[in-house]
Scaffold this motif. Structure first.
Motif, mmCIF file in Angstrom:
data_model
loop_
_atom_site.group_PDB
_atom_site.id
_atom_site.type_symbol
_atom_site.label_atom_id
_atom_site.label_comp_id
_atom_site.label_asym_id
_atom_site.label_seq_id
_atom_site.Cartn_x
_atom_site.Cartn_y
_atom_site.Cartn_z
ATOM 1 N N MET A 1 4.502 -3.522 -22.252
ATOM 2 C CA MET A 1 5.672 -3.021 -21.553
ATOM 3 C C MET A 1 6.683 -4.158 -21.398
ATOM 4 S SD MET A 1 5.747 -1.145 -17.902
ATOM 5 C CE MET A 1 7.089 -0.107 -17.539
ATOM 6 N N ASN A 2 7.942 -3.855 -21.617
ATOM 7 C CA ASN A 2 9.009 -4.836 -21.516
ATOM 8 C C ASN A 2 9.389 -5.002 -20.047
ATOM 9 O OD1 ASN A 2 11.297 -6.370 -21.714
ATOM 10 N ND2 ASN A 2 12.268 -5.112 -23.274
ATOM 11 N N HIS A 3 9.336 -6.231 -19.545
ATOM 12 C CA HIS A 3 9.622 -6.469 -18.132
ATOM 13 C C HIS A 3 10.985 -7.111 -17.905
ATOM 14 C CE1 HIS A 3 5.725 -5.172 -16.767
ATOM 15 N NE2 HIS A 3 5.183 -5.877 -17.730
ATOM 16 N N GLU A 4 11.887 -7.021 -18.893
ATOM 17 C CA GLU A 4 13.236 -7.542 -18.695
ATOM 18 C C GLU A 4 13.946 -6.700 -17.648
ATOM 19 O OE1 GLU A 4 15.595 -8.019 -22.216
ATOM 20 O OE2 GLU A 4 13.840 -8.572 -23.382
ATOM 21 N N LYS A 5 14.781 -7.364 -16.857
ATOM 22 C CA LYS A 5 15.521 -6.651 -15.815
ATOM 23 C C LYS A 5 16.593 -5.778 -16.467
ATOM 24 C CE LYS A 5 17.369 -7.150 -11.309
ATOM 25 N NZ LYS A 5 17.214 -7.888 -10.096
ATOM 26 N N VAL A 6 16.598 -4.529 -16.089
ATOM 27 C CA VAL A 6 17.562 -3.579 -16.631
ATOM 28 C C VAL A 6 18.617 -3.298 -15.574
ATOM 29 C CG1 VAL A 6 17.881 -1.224 -17.477
ATOM 30 C CG2 VAL A 6 15.840 -2.500 -18.115
ATOM 31 N N PHE A 7 19.863 -3.396 -15.969
ATOM 32 C CA PHE A 7 20.951 -3.086 -15.063
ATOM 33 C C PHE A 7 21.543 -1.749 -15.474
ATOM 34 C CE2 PHE A 7 20.686 -7.703 -14.685
ATOM 35 C CZ PHE A 7 20.612 -7.832 -13.318
ATOM 36 N N LEU A 8 21.265 -0.747 -14.700
ATOM 37 C CA LEU A 8 21.720 0.606 -14.987
ATOM 38 C C LEU A 8 23.232 0.651 -15.172
ATOM 39 C CD1 LEU A 8 21.253 3.635 -15.233
ATOM 40 C CD2 LEU A 8 21.357 3.767 -12.752
ATOM 41 N N GLY A 9 23.965 -0.050 -14.333
ATOM 42 C CA GLY A 9 25.420 -0.042 -14.423
ATOM 43 C C GLY A 9 25.926 -0.505 -15.781
ATOM 44 N N ASP A 10 25.261 -1.512 -16.338
ATOM 45 C CA ASP A 10 25.647 -2.004 -17.660
ATOM 46 C C ASP A 10 25.454 -0.919 -18.717
ATOM 47 O OD1 ASP A 10 26.208 -4.482 -16.523
ATOM 48 O OD2 ASP A 10 24.214 -5.263 -16.976
#
Length: 70
Positions: A1-10
């Motif tokens: 699983m990829n644990h990079e932080k996802v920014f929904l706004g982006d």
């Protein structure tokens, strides 16, 4: 699983731009204030699941795409 932080706004902003829509146009399509769209895109407010479904419909993408799951 990829644990990079996802920014929904982006992701929301990227989808909106891909569709060549302004924040104002999206706000009218979704019947919300333009400041609400801006807050979503700047990650200062998070849309609920029902609003996410509406964004997905407008941008013609899946919910997975909106949250960065490809």
């Amino acid at each position: 699983m990829n644990h990079e932080k996802v920014f929904l706004g982006d992701n929301l902003r990227s989808c909106r731009k891909r569709c060549n829509l302004s924040e104002r146009e999206v706000s009218k399509m979704l019947h919300v204030d333009i400041t609400t769209i801006s807050k979503y895109e700047h990650n200062t407010r998070t849309p609920d699941i029902y609003m996410m479904m509406r964004f997905a419909d407008v941008y013609e993408v899946s919910l997975d795409r909106l949250v960065g799951r490809k």
